[in-house]
Write a protein that holds these residues in place. Structure first.
Motif, short mmCIF file in Angstrom:
data_model
loop_
_atom_site.label_atom_id
_atom_site.label_comp_id
_atom_site.label_asym_id
_atom_site.label_seq_id
_atom_site.Cartn_x
_atom_site.Cartn_y
_atom_site.Cartn_z
N TYR A 66 0.81 -1.22 0.00
CA TYR A 66 0.00 0.00 0.00
C TYR A 66 0.84 1.27 0.00
N GLY A 105 10.07 7.29 9.87
CA GLY A 105 10.73 7.03 8.60
C GLY A 105 10.56 5.61 8.13
N ARG A 158 2.21 0.76 13.88
CA ARG A 158 0.86 0.28 13.59
C ARG A 158 0.90 -1.23 13.35
N GLU A 160 -1.25 -2.69 11.68
CA GLU A 160 -1.79 -2.70 10.30
C GLU A 160 -3.06 -3.55 10.15
N ARG A 180 5.55 -8.55 13.73
CA ARG A 180 5.06 -7.19 13.97
C ARG A 180 4.36 -7.12 15.33
N ILE A 231 -5.32 5.48 1.61
CA ILE A 231 -5.38 6.36 0.43
C ILE A 231 -4.43 5.77 -0.62
N1 SAH Z 1 8.27 2.41 8.69
C1 SAH Z 1 7.47 2.82 9.80
C2 SAH Z 1 6.55 3.98 9.45
C3 SAH Z 1 5.54 3.61 8.43
S1 SAH Z 1 4.64 4.93 7.71
C4 SAH Z 1 6.70 1.62 10.32
O1 SAH Z 1 6.86 0.53 9.80
O2 SAH Z 1 5.99 1.77 11.29
C5 SAH Z 1 3.37 5.12 8.90
C6 SAH Z 1 2.03 4.54 8.56
O3 SAH Z 1 1.50 5.11 7.37
C7 SAH Z 1 1.99 3.06 8.26
O4 SAH Z 1 2.03 2.31 9.44
C8 SAH Z 1 0.69 2.89 7.48
O5 SAH Z 1 -0.38 2.47 8.32
C9 SAH Z 1 0.44 4.31 6.94
N2 SAH Z 1 0.35 4.28 5.48
C10 SAH Z 1 1.26 3.78 4.59
N3 SAH Z 1 0.77 3.82 3.33
C11 SAH Z 1 -0.46 4.36 3.42
C12 SAH Z 1 -1.49 4.64 2.47
N4 SAH Z 1 -1.34 4.35 1.18
N5 SAH Z 1 -2.65 5.18 2.91
C13 SAH Z 1 -2.81 5.48 4.22
N6 SAH Z 1 -1.90 5.22 5.15
C14 SAH Z 1 -0.73 4.67 4.78
#
Ligand code: SAH
Length: 346
Positions: A66, A105, A158, A160, A180, A231
């Motif tokens: 995603y 990040g 998260r 997820e 995770r 999104i």
């Molecule tokens: N690398 C870190 C940070 C991830 S980015 C980690 O693994 O935790 C933070 C969050 O953005 C993700 O956990 C995900 O839930 C969200 N995210 C990523 N792609 C997205 C998308 N296309 N739409 C909405 N949220 C998204």
């Protein structure tokens, strides 16, 4: 389904069957949000906490289907911030009134344990009255312990989705559902204030997977929960998938407030991306945190998790002032404080 909403408020939990029934019913959102606001004000009054988000790197070794900064996306201009750049974001943020910095990040090997700990210690040395939140993915328990010893206070990861099959449909084969979740429990054991969360409306999500999310969150009992609508991102395998719904996200904010009365719940950037007044609506549904972006312009422009990501940050005083006004307009106030988790009053 008023009776289930009342039960959730009373008992802070529902069974899996009850969750599914509630999620598949037509929810009276006016009633739900009113209950959520009441619980929010019992625990946090009208206070809204701000966190300064610093997007430290868009390099990532993972390939989440995603996400726009997945390693196979060749259309991203990759960047990473140096220690000095991160410290300068914090200094600017401190002057504006931020007392929490969130370093987020991709999973970027450039930041070795030593470098990360050096960054954490330096921020703490410059700003001893500030909290540091990390959101840099899955690490070993030993690494989490090092971050904690260096002075980090909170960690966002998260989960997820709490359904294994669903997790596998959102991630490449080599990413592990079990690991995770293990990370989240490790983080708790190490003593972090911990945040989990999920995307509302992610591909293949069902009422059943969402019910499992709520049960998992209850079991983990985190200090923070971050949720936002999925999104789609134009370069990702999910580019043609439908976006999640902002309204459904608001419902989950409120349900989370009733399930975890004293949790720190952000009105997320993704919500603000889909709705111009997403942050206000999130607060009126029970959220009590906003996370304005303090990243430098080049970072903000390239930390593209999804399309059209809201990129007006608060790196300028005028933007923060505008946010303050918007929050005051709906009867809440931004406070200058670390905004730590509060144990339950009653
Ligand atoms: N690398 C870190 C940070 C991830 S980015 C980690 O693994 O935790 C933070 C969050 O953005 C993700 O956990 C995900 O839930 C969200 N995210 C990523 N792609 C997205 C998308 N296309 N739409 C909405 N949220 C998204």
């Amino acid at each position: 389904m008023k009776s289930l909403i009342d039960k959730l408020e009373r008992e802070n939990t529902l069974s899996k069957e009850e969750w599914i029934t509630l999620l598949e019913s037509k929810i009276d959102t006016e009633y739900l949000f009113e209950r959520a606001r009441k619980v929010q004000s019992e625990n946090y009054g009208n206070d809204v906490y701000i966190r300064g988000l610093i997007e430290i790197s868009n390099y990532c070794k993972n390939d989440c289907l995603y996400c726009g900064i997945r390693c196979s996306n060749k259309n991203v201009k990759r960047y990473r911030l140096t220690k000095e750049e991160i410290l300068s974001c914090c200094k600017n943020g401190y002057e504006l009134g931020f007392r929490t910095f969130v370093l987020q990040g991709g999973e970027d090997k450039f930041y070795t344990d030593d470098l990360m700990c050096d960054i954490i210690k330096s921020i703490k040395k410059n700003h001893p009255d500030c909290a540091i939140t990390l959101s840099i993915g899955e690490k070993t328990k030993e690494t989490y312990q090092k971050y904690k010893n260096a002075g980090a206070d909170r960690y966002l990861l998260r989960h997820e989705t709490a359904d294994k099959k669903h997790y596998q449909s959102l991630h490449p084969e080599k990413m592990s559902f079990e690991n995770r979740q293990k990370c989240l429990f490790d983080l708790k054991e190490v003593g972090f204030q911990v945040g989990c969360g999920f995307m509302v409306g992610s591909p293949y999500q069902t009422s059943e997977t969402l019910a499992k999310d709520m049960l998992f969150i209850k079991k983990l009992n985190p200090h923070m929960v971050g949720i936002g609508p999925f999104i789609s991102q134009k370069d990702s395998p999910f580019k043609d998938m439908k976006n999640g719904s902002a309204d459904k996200t608001l419902i989950f904010v409120a349900l989370l407030r009733l399930m975890l009365p004293n949790a720190l719940l952000p009105a997320t950037t993704a919500l603000g991306t889909l709705l111009e007044d997403g942050r206000e609506k999130g607060i009126l549904a029970g959220a009590n945190v906003v996370m304005p972006n303090l990243s430098p312009k080049f970072a903000k422009e390239n930390y593209t998790l999804y399309d059209n990501k809201l990129s007006t940050g608060c790196e300028e005083a005028s933007h923060l002032l505008e946010l303050k006004k918007r929050i005051e307009k709906i009867g809440y106030k931004i406070v200058i404080s670390r905004g730590d988790y509060k144990e339950r009053r009653k």
